[in-house]
Structures are given as C-alpha cells and as structure tokens.
Design an enzyme around this catalytic site. Structure first.
Site, PDB file in Angstrom:
ATOM      1  N   SER A  36       0.828  -1.217   0.000  1.00  0.00           N
ATOM      2  CA  SER A  36       0.000   0.000   0.000  1.00  0.00           C
ATOM      3  C   SER A  36       0.857   1.260   0.000  1.00  0.00           C
ATOM      4  CB  SER A  36      -0.852   0.059   1.275  1.00  0.00           C
ATOM      5  OG  SER A  36      -1.796  -0.948   1.271  1.00  0.00           O
ATOM      6  N   HIS A  67      -3.284   1.390  -4.557  1.00  0.00           N
ATOM      7  CA  HIS A  67      -2.698   0.376  -5.433  1.00  0.00           C
ATOM      8  C   HIS A  67      -3.068   0.677  -6.890  1.00  0.00           C
ATOM      9  CE1 HIS A  67      -1.457  -2.545  -2.310  1.00  0.00           C
ATOM     10  NE2 HIS A  67      -2.412  -1.954  -1.630  1.00  0.00           N
ATOM     11  N   HIS A  89      -5.348  -8.998  -2.380  1.00  0.00           N
ATOM     12  CA  HIS A  89      -5.491  -9.375  -0.970  1.00  0.00           C
ATOM     13  C   HIS A  89      -6.621 -10.375  -0.799  1.00  0.00           C
ATOM     14  CE1 HIS A  89      -3.708  -5.298  -0.865  1.00  0.00           C
ATOM     15  NE2 HIS A  89      -3.047  -5.752   0.184  1.00  0.00           N
ATOM     16  N   TYR A  91      -8.586 -10.355   1.662  1.00  0.00           N
ATOM     17  CA  TYR A  91      -9.775  -9.641   2.172  1.00  0.00           C
ATOM     18  C   TYR A  91     -10.605  -9.015   1.048  1.00  0.00           C
ATOM     19  CZ  TYR A  91      -6.979  -5.321   1.840  1.00  0.00           C
ATOM     20  OH  TYR A  91      -6.200  -4.284   1.379  1.00  0.00           O
ATOM     21  N   GLU A  92     -10.030  -8.913  -0.150  1.00  0.00           N
ATOM     22  CA  GLU A  92     -10.800  -8.391  -1.276  1.00  0.00           C
ATOM     23  C   GLU A  92     -11.756  -9.450  -1.827  1.00  0.00           C
ATOM     24  OE1 GLU A  92      -8.326  -5.540  -3.971  1.00  0.00           O
ATOM     25  OE2 GLU A  92      -6.915  -6.938  -3.083  1.00  0.00           O
ATOM     26  N   ALA A 119       2.800  -2.538   4.267  1.00  0.00           N
ATOM     27  CA  ALA A 119       2.578  -1.626   5.391  1.00  0.00           C
ATOM     28  C   ALA A 119       2.125  -2.504   6.551  1.00  0.00           C
ATOM     29  CB  ALA A 119       1.493  -0.629   5.016  1.00  0.00           C
ATOM     30  N   HIS A 260      -6.743   3.675   7.731  1.00  0.00           N
ATOM     31  CA  HIS A 260      -6.034   3.567   6.452  1.00  0.00           C
ATOM     32  C   HIS A 260      -5.358   4.897   6.070  1.00  0.00           C
ATOM     33  CE1 HIS A 260      -4.974   1.491   2.838  1.00  0.00           C
ATOM     34  NE2 HIS A 260      -5.657   2.288   2.047  1.00  0.00           N
TER      35      HIS A 260
HETATM   36  N1  HPA Z   1      -2.956  -3.902  11.331  1.00  0.00           N
HETATM   37  C1  HPA Z   1      -3.101  -4.654  10.225  1.00  0.00           C
HETATM   38  N2  HPA Z   1      -2.649  -4.287   9.039  1.00  0.00           N
HETATM   39  C2  HPA Z   1      -2.015  -3.106   8.942  1.00  0.00           C
HETATM   40  C3  HPA Z   1      -1.833  -2.278  10.053  1.00  0.00           C
HETATM   41  C4  HPA Z   1      -2.342  -2.696  11.310  1.00  0.00           C
HETATM   42  O1  HPA Z   1      -2.231  -2.006  12.340  1.00  0.00           O
HETATM   43  N3  HPA Z   1      -1.157  -1.178   9.614  1.00  0.00           N
HETATM   44  C5  HPA Z   1      -0.932  -1.355   8.286  1.00  0.00           C
HETATM   45  N4  HPA Z   1      -1.454  -2.531   7.881  1.00  0.00           N
END
Ligand code: HPA
Length: 285
Positions: A36, A67, A89, A91-92, A119, A260
């Site tokens: 990200s 992205h 991902h 989760y998508e 990230a 985010h």
């Molecule tokens: N948790 C999960 N995923 C993440 C986080 C977080 O705190 N920060 C960036 N991606």
C-alpha cells in the site's frame, strides 16, 4: 472423496507467463511486490513496459486504494526486474490461489528473487512509526485456520508437497538489506522482526494485539504471507520489508485508532527511503 484441484493450473500460469514473455525485452531476475502506497518504486524503472492487470490474461484486478494495478517490467539500477504495482489481498475476496497467481507467473518467467514490501502495524513496543522492518520470519495465522494457498492438489512442477518454511526469509538477503540500509543512511530506523498475517479487513482489537505480542510477532498486516509461501514452494529467494505505518493499540484508555489514512500518510513520508533502499539492494542481488 473428491480431491480439490488448484483453481489456477500450471497451464494457466504458463499461459500468462508465455503471453508476457512474448511482449517483454528482458527476462526479469527480481520481482518486487509493492505494498500500500509503496508503488512509486515502479516509477524509477527504466526502459519500461507496463501492463495494466486488466490487460494480462489470467490476472485479476486490484481494488484497494493506494494500489495502481499494473505490472511494470524494465531495469532498476540496470537490473532486469518486474514490479507489481498493487497486490491482491485475501480480504478483497480473492482466493489465496488467485492472490499468489502472479508469483507463479514470475517463477515461470525466470525470476529467482522476490522482494515483498508491505505496510504493517507495529506490535513491538520499541518500534517507531516510520521504521522499516526486515522480515526475519512470519506467523501464518490464516494457515492456523486452514487457509493456505498450497491446500489442494500439489503441482510438482512448482514444488514439493510439504515445503520447508523455517528458512523462508533468506539470511543473506536480510544481511544485505541491513548493510545497504546503513550505507543509505536508513540504519537508524531499521528493525528485524516477525510479521504476522491476519486476514483483515478489520484492524485488530486490543485483545488480539496482546495475543499477537505474546505469540512473538513484531508487526501485523493483511498480506505478504501467501505470496511468500508460494514463492518458497517454487524455490524463489525471498526478502520481506515491512514499513511500520502505525503503532497498534494495546491500551484500553488510548484514544488512538488504526486507520487507512494514517497508513497511507506514513508510507508517503517513508516511501522515498524505502525506494532508495530497494533500488540499491537490487544491484547487489
Ligand atoms: N494492522 C493490520 N494491518 C495493517 C496495520 C495494522 O495495524 N497497519 C498497516 N497494515
């Protein structure tokens, strides 16, 4: 009992790899998956050939903010590489098989080393926002719950049925990353630690963060592990870099909330350092 088959077969991966091979000038040896907000790395690639995912047969499209959704082939500091600007991902709603499809395509294209960036939330109390963590090991929490990209029929042309994961993150590459970071004046914010993957898309509860800390995880995120598992299955060397974009909340009195926007704001602050690090690193691989 019916044996489940891989949804993307070897032939599907080969079809995509051949399609790309016919359109690129150089064989990439290094593949870089950008997390990200970290996709700007691809802008540094010279002699570029760009393929939006929607134009590549077999590729899904990426939906999450931050992205771009394209494959960029070319030279980074003179080294042939391919960069995924935007990853898929779980989760998508993609299957883990789909999430990891590009890694198998990279393998079939001749890639030998995979660099993954992401990230992540900092679980280790000594980490600061903006630190870069070289991933030493991972905890595949979805794997604990039966979600692995390698579940189902094993394709021997990719790798063995029971791949080893105790050496998932290449020791030499880790040392190289830390050495390069020092040379690039990034040494003061480098860490080395354990990344834990959760499915997301929710950020973690306080109780969950406390468990993850007890598990020995230093950072938490929603990606990377499936790609690494598949990369190791087919014998690629892996380096993982997590940008610590926020500190997780472990205190019930805290008013901090993971979000985010903070994640993207930190990646904007540190993106140039991470890019410089990766750019100099690839010349040494
Ligand atoms: N948790 C999960 N995923 C993440 C986080 C977080 O705190 N920060 C960036 N991606």
């Amino acid at each position: 009992m019916e044996v489940p088959l891989c949804r993307s077969s070897y032939d599907d991966c080969k079809g995509t790899a051949d399609w790309l091979q016919n359109r690129i000038k150089h064989t990439p040896r290094v593949a870089i998956i950008c997390g990200s907000g970290l996709g700007d790395l691809a802008d540094l690639i010279e002699d570029k050939i760009v393929f939006p995912y929607k134009d590549v047969p077999g590729f899904p499209t990426s939906t999450v903010a931050g992205h771009a959704g394209q494959l960029v082939f070319g030279k980074l500091q003179g080294r042939e590489c391919v960069c995924m600007q935007g990853r898929f991902h779980f989760y998508e709603g993609y299957s883990l098989n789909t999430v990891t499809f590009p890694v198998r395509v990279f393998f079939l294209l001749g890639v030998e080393t995979l660099i993954v960036t992401n990230a992540a939330g900092g679980l280790n109390g000594s980490y600061n926002v903006g630190d870069i963590m070289v991933i030493k090991d991972h905890i595949n929490l979805p794997g604990f719950a039966g979600q692995s990209p390698l579940v189902g029929h094993n394709e021997d042309r990719f790798g063995v049925r029971f791949p080893c994961m105790s050496d998932a993150y290449d020791q030499k590459l880790r040392a190289l990353a830390i050495q390069t970071a020092k040379e690039q004046k990034c040494g003061s914010f480098m860490q080395e630690g354990v990344y834990c993957m959760l499915v997301g898309p929710t950020y973690e509860t306080i109780a969950e963060c406390k468990i993850l800390q007890k598990f020995g995880a230093d950072a938490v995120g929603m990606s990377t592990v499936p790609e690494v598992v598949v990369a190791r299955h087919c014998g690629l060397r892996v380096l993982g870099l997590s940008l610590i974009t926020n500190k997780v909340v472990t205190d019930y009195d805290s008013h901090e909330k993971a979000n985010h926007e903070e994640v993207l704001a930190t990646t904007r602050l540190r993106a140039k350092d991470l890019q410089r690090l990766v750019r100099h690193l690839v010349t040494k691989i």
